[in-house]
Design an enzyme around this catalytic site. Structure first.
Site, PDB file in Angstrom:
ATOM      1  N   PRO A  74       0.807  -1.230   0.000  1.00 45.89           N
ATOM      2  CA  PRO A  74       0.000   0.000   0.000  1.00 45.89           C
ATOM      3  C   PRO A  74       0.838   1.277   0.000  1.00 45.89           C
ATOM      4  CG  PRO A  74      -0.966  -1.592   1.509  1.00 45.89           C
ATOM      5  CD  PRO A  74       0.333  -2.171   1.046  1.00 45.89           C
ATOM      6  N   GLY A  99       4.863   1.338  -3.946  1.00 50.67           N
ATOM      7  CA  GLY A  99       4.569   0.846  -5.279  1.00 50.67           C
ATOM      8  C   GLY A  99       5.786   1.032  -6.164  1.00 50.67           C
ATOM      9  N   TRP A 110      -2.285  -4.765  -4.744  1.00 54.92           N
ATOM     10  CA  TRP A 110      -2.369  -4.831  -6.209  1.00 54.92           C
ATOM     11  C   TRP A 110      -1.869  -6.168  -6.748  1.00 54.92           C
ATOM     12  CZ3 TRP A 110      -5.493  -1.104  -6.874  1.00 54.92           C
ATOM     13  CH2 TRP A 110      -5.337   0.094  -6.173  1.00 54.92           C
ATOM     14  N   THR A 168      -2.300  -9.375  -8.655  1.00 49.81           N
ATOM     15  CA  THR A 168      -3.076 -10.115  -9.653  1.00 49.81           C
ATOM     16  C   THR A 168      -3.146 -11.578  -9.226  1.00 49.81           C
ATOM     17  OG1 THR A 168      -2.326  -8.637 -11.408  1.00 49.81           O
ATOM     18  CG2 THR A 168      -3.218 -10.763 -12.083  1.00 49.81           C
ATOM     19  N   ARG A 196     -19.387  -0.521 -42.580  1.00 47.51           N
ATOM     20  CA  ARG A 196     -20.292   0.599 -42.301  1.00 47.51           C
ATOM     21  C   ARG A 196     -20.399   1.515 -43.509  1.00 47.51           C
ATOM     22  NH1 ARG A 196     -24.396   2.872 -39.178  1.00 47.51           N
ATOM     23  NH2 ARG A 196     -23.922   5.053 -38.653  1.00 47.51           N
ATOM     24  N   GLN A 225     -13.038   5.894 -31.579  1.00 52.48           N
ATOM     25  CA  GLN A 225     -13.387   7.011 -32.454  1.00 52.48           C
ATOM     26  C   GLN A 225     -13.840   6.527 -33.829  1.00 52.48           C
ATOM     27  OE1 GLN A 225     -13.361   9.996 -31.146  1.00 52.48           O
ATOM     28  NE2 GLN A 225     -14.015  11.146 -32.952  1.00 52.48           N
ATOM     29  N   GLY A 282     -17.304   5.566 -33.700  1.00 52.52           N
ATOM     30  CA  GLY A 282     -18.227   6.636 -33.344  1.00 52.52           C
ATOM     31  C   GLY A 282     -19.057   6.279 -32.130  1.00 52.52           C
ATOM     32  N   GLY A 283     -20.339   6.574 -32.198  1.00 50.60           N
ATOM     33  CA  GLY A 283     -21.221   6.300 -31.069  1.00 50.60           C
ATOM     34  C   GLY A 283     -21.258   4.832 -30.698  1.00 50.60           C
ATOM     35  N   GLU A 302       3.496  -3.317 -13.326  1.00 49.30           N
ATOM     36  CA  GLU A 302       4.906  -3.737 -13.451  1.00 49.30           C
ATOM     37  C   GLU A 302       5.831  -2.568 -13.775  1.00 49.30           C
ATOM     38  OE1 GLU A 302       5.698  -7.476 -15.349  1.00 49.30           O
ATOM     39  OE2 GLU A 302       3.746  -8.264 -14.729  1.00 49.30           O
TER      40      GLU A 302
END
Length: 390
Positions: free
Chosen positions: A136, A139, A164, A166, A275, A343, A346-347, A370
């Site tokens: 803690p 790091g 932290w 994994t 698209r 991007q 798009g939406g 790491e």
């Protein structure tokens, strides 16, 4: 919907055996990993059966000695396998990298007796590992860690908290760095701690923005007793062991980052060619074509960088600077590529209907784990200009 199937990456592999290995990995991905990846990540489900399958198939010990159940594969091959796994699901690719990191201390610094006793189960016996360095309050400044190991006869008593981690709470073994001497790097030693050791408990997993299927948790060591026979290397050698492991681990992170970036590019290309806008595919528009070209160039450059570092490692030459460069460049590239993929869509890229939003969230953590990318810049600068003056 998009109608362009992604094309497999054309890879330069050194042997027919490695080409067969990659074909096996791709078959496993299509059958056992990719179909469930999105749903399981959304549900926060850790795919332990996949790791069991990887272990049975010899894919959890690829860069290690065949004498102990490893695959005897060069890092050049191992990293390309990692890239493929990460492209399918980062939880799996990064999980394999972390497991390899956890095996490094024993494989590189353990005695022959320790290796014969523990490595076969770790490399191909179904066990899953974790690596415990961060805390803690330490790091990036890992040499200031405060978890202590105190000698008690033929045992060590470990007390403290790691953060932290994994696979924290689900791993079968932990490679743990703890303080056995005075302050600083020279007072640290390494230990192989069983996952079911008495006094070892895990906190609830962190609630993360990405990689939700991979548990990350604090580990609490409340007087955990470990036999001296599980100390790896000499007393006080732990920090050097940790740095050696991180050099190799950073190449694993670099490969995983390129895998995520490649998956993002594949998705963006699939969408852009399928698209239609203004009567033609959006891939026909120059602005978007240039974005795709830049994405592909960053991926190829990152792949070349991590493979160049891997080949140095495979021939026994120093590679610490190149590992830091690869980790820095590849993870920064992954962040740019995944953002651009959103991007391009798009939406739709901002919705859960397509995986690019997940890739973007996952890419961010790779700039942190790491050794943050700021730390990588410090490492590179020290190689170039020497230590900072005080």
């Amino acid at each position: 919907m998009p109608d362009r199937a992604p094309q497999p990456v054309e890879r330069q592999l050194p042997t027919e055996e490695s080409r067969d290995l990659l074909a096996l990995v791709r078959d496993m991905i299509q059958r056992d990993i990719a179909p469930q990846a999105a749903a399981e990540e959304d549900a926060g489900h850790f795919p332990r059966p996949v790791f069991s399958l990887l272990s049975e198939s010899g894919l959890l010990g690829l860069p290690y000695d065949a004498e102990y159940g490893g695959g005897d594969q060069p890092y050049e091959v191992y990293l390309q396998v990692l890239e493929e796994l990460a492209a399918a699901r980062l939880t799996v690719g990064l999980g394999v990298s972390v497991h390899s990191l956890a095996c490094h201390a024993l494989a590189g610094y353990g005695t022959k007796e320790q290796q014969r006793e523990h490595l076969p189960a770790m490399l191909g016996g179904g066990l899953l590992g974790a690596y415990c360095l961060s805390e803690p309050a330490s790091g990036s400044d890992a040499a200031s860690l405060s978890t202590k190991a105190v000698r008690d006869g033929d045992d060590w008593i470990i007390t403290g908290t790691k953060a932290w981690i994994t696979h924290g709470g689900i791993a079968d073994f932990y490679t743990v760095l703890a303080r056995t001497g005075g302050e600083g790097a020279r007072g640290i030693s390494a230990f192989l701690v069983p996952g079911d050791a008495e006094g070892l408990t895990a906190a609830l997993p962190e609630k993360k923005m990405g990689m939700k299927g991979s548990p990350t948790a604090q580990l609490h060591f409340d007087g955990v007793r470990v036999a001296d026979a599980r100390r790896l290397g000499e007393e006080g050698q732990g920090f050097a062991i940790a740095l050696s492991a991180l050099d190799s681990g950073r190449l694993g992170i670099a490969a995983c980052a390129i895998g995520v970036a490649q998956a993002s590019l594949d998705e963006a290309l699939s969408y852009a060619t399928g698209r239609q806008q203004f009567g033609r595919p959006i891939a026909d528009f120059q602005g978007l074509r240039f974005m795709l070209a830049d994405m592909a160039t960053q991926i190829e450059a990152g792949r070349a960088l991590y493979l160049a570092a891997a080949r140095l490692r495979d021939t026994g030459r120093p590679f610490s600077r190149q590992a830091a460069m690869a980790k820095l460049f590849c993870t920064d590239a992954a962040m740019r590529v995944t953002t651009d993929a959103v991007q391009v869509l798009g939406g739709y890229g901002y919705t859960l209907d397509f995986p690019v939003e997940r890739f973007m969230r996952e890419a961010k953590v790779l700039q942190i784990v790491e050794g943050t990318n700021q730390i990588q810049r410090m490492v590179i600068a020290r190689h170039l200009a020497g230590p900072e003056s005080r």
